[in-house]
Design an enzyme around this catalytic site. Structure first.
Site, PDB file in Angstrom:
ATOM      1  CB  CYS A  71      -0.712  -0.115   1.388  1.00 27.95           C
ATOM      2  SG  CYS A  71      -1.887   1.512   1.751  1.00 27.95           S
ATOM      3  CD  GLU A  83      -8.200   9.096   7.373  1.00 26.62           C
ATOM      4  OE1 GLU A  83      -7.555   9.393   6.231  1.00 26.62           O
ATOM      5  OE2 GLU A  83      -9.344   8.880   7.192  1.00 26.62           O
ATOM      6  CB  SER A  84      -1.593   7.528   5.030  1.00 32.65           C
ATOM      7  OG  SER A  84      -2.292   7.923   3.987  1.00 32.65           O
TER       8      SER A  84
END
Length: 340
Positions: free
Chosen positions: A37, A130-131
């Site tokens: 990802c 939340e990246s």
């Protein structure tokens, strides 16, 4: 106190900081990622660049299968650490699926079971998933308790004097490149695909000129910033996946963008953390074996070869910027960035 998680349809938005609900402590937090990802890759890169390996342990889900169109049951952990190289068991709970971890934080959770996830072992809940938020505060969250031998407290990925420029670039990079490849790749009509692919290459054309104009070796010149992380985790996947799997095939990084390619090679081969957090097997097998609509036979291409080219000169001033000159790309580039 800020709301960390407003309800079953909301993400978690906690922050690790002194005096807050989640203070910085060695061994307290656990990071869940998938090596495939690009968004989880951001958090994993920060962990390595800042020398947080001994402070935050990691569990890694397998790259496939993902589940149905609604993401159920979602990412799976291997039954043992030997099942799939690079993936690990859930080191905290021995969960079978990533959704099990989410339900431990909120049994009524209705959102996506995505990675990355930062878990607090003391509070028994998710801190943040939340990246973009993790990328912003994680780099400095553990300053002061980073092991002396790493000596990475001084690395600031969001320095005060560059914040305005970083914020401006982040807006279009996220919109047109980081998520742009997905808008193109997951398009279900010819019209949607034709609309979104030129935007991706307009962004790459713009990034090519930006790096060259600033002189490299990083996007803003001599200072490594969060922009390099944002761009790297997309660009490292471009030739390997997005060109063929997402049909972003108007050009490739290595053939059409000599400046971006030089920037990419330098990060991968010369800056510790970038190569170490990149796993092409996980990346390629995730996309090709978990998107049945796009690749129903789940065959993973061998190429391109090599994964990342070698040989780095870093003479950015001597590089002639490349571009993809497709008429729709140039039209979109002029619309979005004034053709610069």
């Amino acid at each position: 106190m800020a709301v960390v998680h407003a309800g079953p349809n909301d993400s978690w938005h906690g922050v690790v900081k002194s005096g807050g609900q989640f203070p910085p402590e060695a061994g307290r937090y656990h990071l869940y990622v998938g090596l495939f990802c690009p968004f989880a890759h951001r958090a994993l890169l920060v962990r390595h660049l800042k020398g947080l390996e001994s402070l935050i342990d990691v569990s890694v889900v397998m790259p496939y299968p993902k589940g149905d169109d609604h993401g159920w049951p979602g990412w799976r952990f291997p039954a043992s650490n030997d099942e799939y190289a690079g993936a690990t068991v859930d080191k905290l709970f021995a969960s079978k699926y990533m959704h099990d971890v989410y339900f431990k934080a909120d049994a009524e959770y209705k959102g996506r079971y995505s990675v990355p996830v930062l878990w607090d072992t003391k509070e028994g809940t998710i801190v943040n998933n939340e990246s973009a938020e993790l990328l912003r505060w994680l780099p400095n969250a553990f300053n002061g308790i980073v092991p002396q031998e790493s000596r990475r407290d001084e690395l600031d990925l969001y320095p005060t004097h560059l914040r305005s420029e970083i914020d401006t670039i982040t807006e279009w990079m996220q919109r047109d490149l980081n998520t742009g490849v997905y808008k193109a790749g997951f398009a279900e009509t010819q019209e949607a695909y034709d609309k979104n692919v030129p935007t991706v290459f307009a962004a790459l054309n713009h990034l090519e000129s930006l790096i060259q104009r600033n002189g490299g070796p990083y996007i803003l010149g001599k200072h490594l910033t969060e922009l390099d992380i944002r761009a790297f985790t997309t660009v490292i996947r471009f030739d390997a996946v997005y060109v063929q799997h997402f049909k972003c095939n108007l050009g490739t990084i290595r053939a059409n963008y000599p400046v971006i390619n030089e920037w990419l090679k330098n990060l991968y081969w010369n800056v510790e953390g970038f190569k170490e957090t990149t796993d092409f097997k996980h990346i390629k097998e995730n996309y090709t074996k978990s998107h049945a609509k796009i690749n129903p036979l789940a065959i993973t291409p061998m190429g391109p070869f090599p994964d990342v080219e070698e040989g780095i000169s870093l003479n950015f001033a001597g590089l002639k910027p490349g571009s993809v000159r497709h008429p729709l790309v140039l039209e979109k580039q002029a619309e979005l960035y004034g053709g610069k």
